[in-house]
Design a protein around this motif. Structure first.
Motif, mmCIF file in Angstrom:
data_model
loop_
_atom_site.group_PDB
_atom_site.id
_atom_site.type_symbol
_atom_site.label_atom_id
_atom_site.label_comp_id
_atom_site.label_asym_id
_atom_site.label_seq_id
_atom_site.Cartn_x
_atom_site.Cartn_y
_atom_site.Cartn_z
ATOM 1 N N GLU A 49 28.124 44.270 54.711
ATOM 2 C CA GLU A 49 27.356 44.217 53.462
ATOM 3 C C GLU A 49 26.059 45.001 53.523
ATOM 4 O O GLU A 49 25.390 45.180 52.512
ATOM 5 N N TRP B 63 33.950 43.073 46.377
ATOM 6 C CA TRP B 63 33.231 42.455 45.251
ATOM 7 C C TRP B 63 34.188 42.293 44.059
ATOM 8 O O TRP B 63 34.193 41.268 43.400
ATOM 9 N N ASP C 282 36.992 39.672 44.866
ATOM 10 C CA ASP C 282 36.412 38.324 44.866
ATOM 11 C C ASP C 282 36.132 37.845 43.446
ATOM 12 O O ASP C 282 36.087 36.649 43.173
ATOM 13 N N GLU D 138 27.255 41.142 44.157
ATOM 14 C CA GLU D 138 28.502 40.416 43.915
ATOM 15 C C GLU D 138 28.417 39.562 42.638
ATOM 16 O O GLU D 138 29.382 39.473 41.876
#
Ligand code: UTP
Length: 472
Positions: free
Chosen positions: A398, A428, A431, A452
């Motif tokens: 990240e 991202w 998810d 995110e």
């Protein structure tokens, strides 16, 4: 020939000769054959060198510290590990970090003064096109992230770029010919770091790059302290209420500009100097090792850490010295100001390098093997000077994808960096519930989503994402 003061407007040959205090008179070996302009420029270079400081550095036989002795006493640092991040801690830190940014207490500095030798790119590294689809440059990636922070917090954030002698002019031209990448002129400060001469490793003499110029190179990213002090920015920052300086390197586009979480943790823990680290992937990975020695947080370069110490493990098999430096820091402006008042606040490190030079007869030598000592200061040497330093673990996926080496090298190349950007943005999206083929290249501009959470707000229902989509 003995030129007079009028010859070059700065100092006479005699003045320069005595400035060199006898020990460095060889710098004037070609004086008679130089033009007026060349004399002017050489005189300026010579008088800008602190010969006293240089002499002291070279005479001290002891390296700034005995790294292997230090390594033996090194313990893992006290750190906020990734697993320590409870929702409450995140919420509290994000609130504090957000408040500091929103109220104009934060500025960002990007260090971009290095020579980028390993990448082999003939422009400043910041001008390298890295966006996997967009082709945005490293400078753009950082500025876009910063502008997203400005938008989120409704504030303008000063952006400082530290250049070096070889990157200064092209960097200034790049920003001005690209409308400052969307930053207002008031928010942008480009300043140049200092230089140090290369020293002949055998004779201890300063090397000449040509008959009329000294072989100079940037004084390391730690040169930021001296350069900021010289630029009077620290003074202005204090009077404008800027309390925190977020520090990042130009070659890591995965860093989140003015990361509110890191700034918030810095404030919450009362730190003066905070450093973000990642878990090392293997014992001898080429990153600085963040450790604790005698209660002080320090960094030991990978090259200084003996292998047997690097390989020490905990009972569960994990690395004892696990914390790798990724050169993302938060500094208190007060602390930087205090450090900048002492010229010796940061020690010099010596590196042996091959440096081309001209000898006293004017012959050019281009050695293949290291022949010269370069003296550099490292910004992370500020950590032990802090009364309170903080170490915060982040995930490499990240926050760390450096561009160091040319395409085709084994690690830290433009390709590995682009892959890391794509992998993170794809994660991202997935998810958030989107369907993205795992081989698809995608890229997200920070104005579309800075993190995110932003992506989750954008993707409200499951959608399929086409390959090569650039969210902008
Ligand atoms: P590196 O030490 O990786 O050096 O710098 P570099 O110049 O990018 O590349 P090589 O070693 O010549 O291949 C890490 C960061 O510190 C900055 C660089 O611009 C980069 O962002 N830096 C380095 C400076 O700003 N000044 C320096 O004197 C050295």
């Amino acid at each position: 020939m003995q030129p007079s003061r009028q010859d070059h407007g700065v100092l006479s040959f005699e003045d320069l000769n005595s400035y060199c205090t006898g020990e460095h008179n060889y710098l004037l070996a070609h004086w008679d054959s130089l033009s007026q302009d060349e004399r002017f420029s050489l005189a300026r270079q010579i008088t800008q060198i602190d010969l006293g400081l240089l002499q002291r550095e070279l005479k001290s036989q002891v390296q700034t510290c005995d790294a292997s002795e230090l390594s033996r006493r090194a313990m893992p640092p006290e750190a906020i590990r990734f697993s320590d991040r409870t929702p409450e801690l995140i919420e509290q830190a994000m609130r504090l970090g957000g408040q500091a940014i929103r109220s104009g207490q934060v500025a960002m500095v990007l260090v971009a003064g290095g020579q980028g030798t390993r990448l082999g790119f003939d422009q400043p590294k910041g001008m390298y096109a890295i966006g996997p689809i967009s082709g945005r440059t490293l400078f753009q990636m950082h500025v876009d992230s910063l502008r997203a922070a400005m938008k989120r917090y409704g504030v303008s954030i000063p952006f400082l770029v530290m250049t070096g002698p070889s990157t200064d002019q092209p960097t200034r031209e790049y920003f001005s010919s690209n409308a400052n990448l969307g930053l207002s002129q008031d928010d942008l400060l480009i300043f140049q770091q200092g230089t140090m001469p290369a020293i002949d490793a055998t004779t201890g003499r300063i090397l000449m790059e040509s008959r009329s110029s000294i072989a100079l190179s940037p004084d390391g990213h730690g040169g930021i302290v001296r350069a900021l002090a010289k630029s009077t920015w620290l003074e202005q920052a204090k009077s404008r209420g800027i309390r925190y300086l977020f520090y990042a390197q130009v070659d890591n586009p995965l860093v989140r500009a003015c990361d509110p979480l890191l700034i918030g943790l810095h404030i919450l823990k009362g730190s003066q100097a905070t450093t973000q680290v990642v878990q090392k992937r293997f014992a001898t990975e080429k990153v600085g090792n963040v450790v604790e020695v005698d209660g002080k947080t320090q960094i030991i370069e990978y090259s200084d850490l003996p292998e047997e110490i690097a390989k020490q493990t905990n009972p569960d098999g994990s690395l004892k010295l696990w914390a790798g430096n990724i050169a993302v820091h938060v500094f208190d402006v007060e602390f930087l100001d205090r450090c900048s008042q002492s010229a010796e606040a940061l020690p010099f490190h010596r590196a042996l390098k091959a440096v081309a030079h001209v000898d006293h007869l004017g012959n050019l030598h281009e050695p293949k093997a290291p022949n010269a000592i370069k003296l550099e200061r490292f910004v992370f040497d500020l950590l032990p000077a802090a009364e309170k330093a903080l170490v915060v673990e982040a995930l490499a996926s990240e926050s760390f994808a450096p561009v160091k080496n040319a395409i085709g090298s084994a690690t830290d190349t433009p390709r590995s960096c682009q892959k890391a950007i794509v992998d993170l943005h794809r994660k991202w999206l997935t998810d958030a519930g989107a369907r993205v083929d795992e081989n698809c290249v995608v890229e997200i501009h920070p104005a579309w989503a800075w993190d995110e959470q932003d992506v989750k707000q954008r993707i409200s229902h499951p959608v399929s994402i086409h390959c090569d989509t650039y969210f902008t």
